[in-house]
Write a protein that holds these residues in place. Sequence first.
Motif, PDB file in Angstrom:
ATOM      1  N   LEU A 194       0.865  -1.181   0.000  1.00  0.00           N
ATOM      2  CA  LEU A 194       0.000   0.000   0.000  1.00  0.00           C
ATOM      3  C   LEU A 194       0.903   1.233   0.000  1.00  0.00           C
ATOM      4  O   LEU A 194       1.564   1.524   0.998  1.00  0.00           O
ATOM      5  CB  LEU A 194      -0.898  -0.017   1.242  1.00  0.00           C
ATOM      6  N   ALA A 195       0.938   1.938  -1.134  1.00  0.00           N
ATOM      7  CA  ALA A 195       1.845   3.084  -1.279  1.00  0.00           C
ATOM      8  C   ALA A 195       1.091   4.361  -0.932  1.00  0.00           C
ATOM      9  O   ALA A 195       0.212   4.795  -1.678  1.00  0.00           O
ATOM     10  CB  ALA A 195       2.375   3.149  -2.706  1.00  0.00           C
ATOM     11  N   THR A 196       1.436   4.946   0.216  1.00  0.00           N
ATOM     12  CA  THR A 196       0.681   6.110   0.706  1.00  0.00           C
ATOM     13  C   THR A 196       1.442   7.417   0.585  1.00  0.00           C
ATOM     14  O   THR A 196       0.825   8.478   0.588  1.00  0.00           O
ATOM     15  CB  THR A 196       0.294   5.930   2.188  1.00  0.00           C
ATOM     16  N   ALA A 197       2.778   7.364   0.532  1.00  0.00           N
ATOM     17  CA  ALA A 197       3.543   8.619   0.473  1.00  0.00           C
ATOM     18  C   ALA A 197       3.579   9.114  -0.972  1.00  0.00           C
ATOM     19  O   ALA A 197       3.900   8.347  -1.886  1.00  0.00           O
ATOM     20  CB  ALA A 197       4.954   8.405   0.990  1.00  0.00           C
ATOM     21  N   PRO A 198       3.219  10.386  -1.216  1.00  0.00           N
ATOM     22  CA  PRO A 198       3.165  10.896  -2.589  1.00  0.00           C
ATOM     23  C   PRO A 198       4.564  11.144  -3.155  1.00  0.00           C
ATOM     24  O   PRO A 198       4.961  12.264  -3.414  1.00  0.00           O
ATOM     25  CB  PRO A 198       2.363  12.195  -2.450  1.00  0.00           C
ATOM     26  N   ASP A 199       5.295  10.058  -3.355  1.00  0.00           N
ATOM     27  CA  ASP A 199       6.686  10.123  -3.797  1.00  0.00           C
ATOM     28  C   ASP A 199       6.858   9.023  -4.839  1.00  0.00           C
ATOM     29  O   ASP A 199       6.928   7.838  -4.516  1.00  0.00           O
ATOM     30  CB  ASP A 199       7.586   9.906  -2.561  1.00  0.00           C
ATOM     31  N   SER A 200       6.846   9.421  -6.119  1.00  0.00           N
ATOM     32  CA  SER A 200       6.804   8.424  -7.192  1.00  0.00           C
ATOM     33  C   SER A 200       8.010   7.488  -7.179  1.00  0.00           C
ATOM     34  O   SER A 200       7.898   6.320  -7.564  1.00  0.00           O
ATOM     35  CB  SER A 200       6.682   9.122  -8.545  1.00  0.00           C
ATOM     36  N   LYS A 201       9.157   7.995  -6.756  1.00  0.00           N
ATOM     37  CA  LYS A 201      10.333   7.145  -6.697  1.00  0.00           C
ATOM     38  C   LYS A 201      10.138   6.057  -5.631  1.00  0.00           C
ATOM     39  O   LYS A 201      10.366   4.866  -5.877  1.00  0.00           O
ATOM     40  CB  LYS A 201      11.568   8.006  -6.364  1.00  0.00           C
TER      41      LYS A 201
END
Length: 337
Positions: free
Chosen positions: A236-243
């Motif tokens: 679950l990717a929650t941090a708005p950091d595409s890398k």
Amino acid sequence: MATMRAAQVPKPGGDFQLVERPIPEPGRTQVRIKVEACGVCHSDVLVKQGLWQGLPYPRIPGHEVAGRIDAAGADVTQWQPGQRVGVGWHGGHCFTCEFCRRGDFILCRKEKITGIHFDGGYADYMIAPAEAVAAMPDELDAAEAAPLMCAGITVFNSLRNAGGRPGDLVVVQGIGGLGHLGIQYARQMGFRTIAVGRGADKEALARKLGASVYIDAAADNPAAAVQKLGGARIALATAPDSKGISAMVDVLAPGGKLLVVGATADPLNITPLQLILARKNVQGWPSGTAMDSEDTLNFSAQTGVRPMIEKYPLEKAAEAYEQMMSGRARFRAVLTM
Ligand SMILES: [Zn+2]
Ligand SMILES: [Zn+2]
């Protein structure tokens, strides 16, 4: 004419104005809500900076609303004055488009967004379509319920629909406004929960929220660490950091799913080869309908999942917004009326 206080955005990029406005009257299929609390969400930047095309101004933002029904339109049968309710991002649907006819209201082609298509919760009162309203259980404090209407439902609803089963390994990337709730929900849903953050200082909190393992992405390689544990069914990717989000593909077990809820306009950097052989999926997820909000609130009441909040009176909307934008808020700023 009776008036109310509201914190409105006068024009794209303009400063918040605290104004007195007439208390609005609900239409036949709408309700009026006496707002008790409204969360400040990063998506409010769409209104503040005028990033949403064709938006009329002034506009009152706010789509993490908790309060009580104050008045109901003539055709509203399901809500009564005095009932505790919430309103989230999904602010109503058309009932007639293809997706509505299939019952998939969140994909409505004419979906209304609270605080964007109509005035939101940075005010003493607001009007909402009856279908956008969720019942709020008594166990939840209004200020704690508010962030569950966008941040909470987004992680809860995406996780519960991602195909994982209790016992599966779930990685939650990011320990911020969404992530600190995602860790709690993943744990309470019965997943083996791993948190990935940046910095050793986040470990104690991640464990307190329910993570059984914490990985400091600044010091360790999350892919190697999670693969050693068998790989994740869901990341679950929650941090708005595409890398950081892109790197999560490599924590997945074969057949695993990268679930993206951290909103950013920067492109992901994932190769087809990373997806093909191990049949991995990448999926985005919008929040959910009012019924999904109700499920989120009830699950939170039952399991003790709560947001960590900083409260600000409505008059300090500008300060709360700045605190949220700067990333200093721990973890959700909430306006109280
Ligand atoms: Zn939001
Ligand atoms: Zn529709």
